[in-house]
Scaffold this motif. Sequence first.
Motif, PDB file in Angstrom:
ATOM      1  N   TYR A   1     -12.476   3.487   6.963  1.00  0.00           N
ATOM      2  CA  TYR A   1     -12.854   3.403   5.748  1.00  0.00           C
ATOM      3  C   TYR A   1     -14.492   3.232   5.480  1.00  0.00           C
ATOM      4  CZ  TYR A   1     -13.393  -1.735   5.132  1.00  0.00           C
ATOM      5  OH  TYR A   1     -13.776  -2.838   4.967  1.00  0.00           O
TER       6      TYR A   1
ATOM      7  N   GLU B   1      -4.369   3.076  -1.675  1.00  0.00           N
ATOM      8  CA  GLU B   1      -4.629   3.647  -0.464  1.00  0.00           C
ATOM      9  C   GLU B   1      -5.442   4.770  -0.949  1.00  0.00           C
ATOM     10  OE1 GLU B   1      -2.289   6.655  -0.348  1.00  0.00           O
ATOM     11  OE2 GLU B   1      -2.456   5.789  -1.942  1.00  0.00           O
ATOM     12  N   HIS B   2      -5.467   5.864   0.032  1.00  0.00           N
ATOM     13  CA  HIS B   2      -6.415   7.276  -0.256  1.00  0.00           C
ATOM     14  C   HIS B   2      -5.884   8.011  -1.586  1.00  0.00           C
ATOM     15  CE1 HIS B   2      -9.229  10.112   1.214  1.00  0.00           C
ATOM     16  NE2 HIS B   2      -8.212  11.265   0.605  1.00  0.00           N
TER      17      HIS B   2
ATOM     18  N   THR C   1     -11.333   1.908  -0.342  1.00  0.00           N
ATOM     19  CA  THR C   1     -10.356   1.261  -0.348  1.00  0.00           C
ATOM     20  C   THR C   1     -10.196   0.754   1.354  1.00  0.00           C
ATOM     21  OG1 THR C   1      -8.172   0.673  -0.486  1.00  0.00           O
ATOM     22  CG2 THR C   1      -8.726   2.701  -0.409  1.00  0.00           C
TER      23      THR C   1
ATOM     24  N   ALA D   1       0.815  -1.157  -0.091  1.00  0.00           N
ATOM     25  CA  ALA D   1       0.081  -0.170   0.194  1.00  0.00           C
ATOM     26  C   ALA D   1       0.907   1.264  -0.049  1.00  0.00           C
ATOM     27  CB  ALA D   1      -0.945  -0.083   1.371  1.00  0.00           C
TER      28      ALA D   1
ATOM     29  N   TYR E   1      -7.425  -0.089   2.573  1.00  0.00           N
ATOM     30  CA  TYR E   1      -6.240   0.423   2.945  1.00  0.00           C
ATOM     31  C   TYR E   1      -6.117   2.121   3.170  1.00  0.00           C
ATOM     32  CZ  TYR E   1      -5.228  -4.207   1.571  1.00  0.00           C
ATOM     33  OH  TYR E   1      -5.117  -5.715   1.598  1.00  0.00           O
ATOM     34  N   ASP E   2      -7.287   2.846   3.131  1.00  0.00           N
ATOM     35  CA  ASP E   2      -7.359   4.309   3.128  1.00  0.00           C
ATOM     36  C   ASP E   2      -6.934   4.504   4.538  1.00  0.00           C
ATOM     37  OD1 ASP E   2      -8.111   6.893   3.486  1.00  0.00           O
ATOM     38  OD2 ASP E   2      -9.634   6.502   1.660  1.00  0.00           O
ATOM     39  N   GLU E   3      -5.794   5.660   4.642  1.00  0.00           N
ATOM     40  CA  GLU E   3      -4.976   6.041   5.914  1.00  0.00           C
ATOM     41  C   GLU E   3      -5.703   7.526   6.041  1.00  0.00           C
ATOM     42  OE1 GLU E   3      -2.286   7.371   2.836  1.00  0.00           O
ATOM     43  OE2 GLU E   3      -4.143   6.235   2.875  1.00  0.00           O
TER      44      GLU E   3
ATOM     45  N   SER F   1       1.154   4.335  -2.882  1.00  0.00           N
ATOM     46  CA  SER F   1       1.042   5.588  -2.681  1.00  0.00           C
ATOM     47  C   SER F   1       2.325   6.274  -3.118  1.00  0.00           C
ATOM     48  CB  SER F   1       0.891   5.917  -1.103  1.00  0.00           C
ATOM     49  OG  SER F   1       0.668   7.143  -0.842  1.00  0.00           O
TER      50      SER F   1
END
Length: 298
Positions: free
Chosen positions: A239, A264-265, A230, A12, A232-234, A16
């Motif tokens: 999420y 991710e985001h 997603t 991830a 894996y969004d941070e 990014s």
Amino acid sequence: MSPRKRSVPTLACAASALALAVTAIAASAPAAPAVAKTGKAGKTVTSGWNNWSCKPSAAHPNPVVLLHGTWANQLDTWFVLAPELAAQGYCVYSLDYGKLPYMPGLNGQGPLVKSAGEVSAFVDKVLTSTGTKKVDIVGHSQGGGPLPRYYMEFMNGASKVDKLIGLAPDNHGATASGLGTLARKVPGVSKTLSLSVPGVEDQIVGSEFMKKLNSKPDTVPGVKYTVISTKYDEIATPYKSQQLSGPNVRNVVVQDLCKLDVSEHIALGLVDRIAFHEVKNALDPALATPTTCKSAVS
């Protein structure tokens, strides 16, 4: 922790970093990049988006308005998706909103109420230019959630929007993996943010803006909603808080479509072709095709 469990966060982060690297390259490119493709409607597109002579076709009657997120701009965010949509025969438009004079190029940081006014004026300009009654909005992060929702709920925008498609939208506020929550507990931080980057403060869970926005139902009648997220969004965390409740809503998690997707985001909004395939399905559901891992290369 096993190597397998460690691999997902590592990938991830790599995704990014790749998205940021591609963004940096795009920042030096000219506005509205040229495209020469033949769209589904058989129309050859030789220019990019923000073509104010464009007239929507019967196949794609609604112009598409693209809204970038926080600390972003229209070119860096839409350099992949915008020309693809234009090549398929859509009239595509975008703007830079929420500018602060001391952070050029990093937009979407002004007060969201003011930014919503900018979006309202821009939508009116698009409708006047195209001679249409409604637009479809595709937005990333702030631009896919709280900003257009505020415009529709409090600025009479609902009658001008047919579809809202959000990529990683922080619909109910963001905790930024806990940093936003921490900021609420440190004296003076919220005030500092509201004075320096009010658009950021507005999006943190518990802000006055979010309280007002979410005092209303998630949706307004007549608008069709798609939320693409997603796990894996941070940034827009948790999420699942991105998801909306109400009629005419489809909530999509890209990992449910392709388990190999580690975006991710940032990557979800800039370069994720699985997410973009879902955007295209939402824009033209009559011609929708299944989204799978193969969509990443098709």
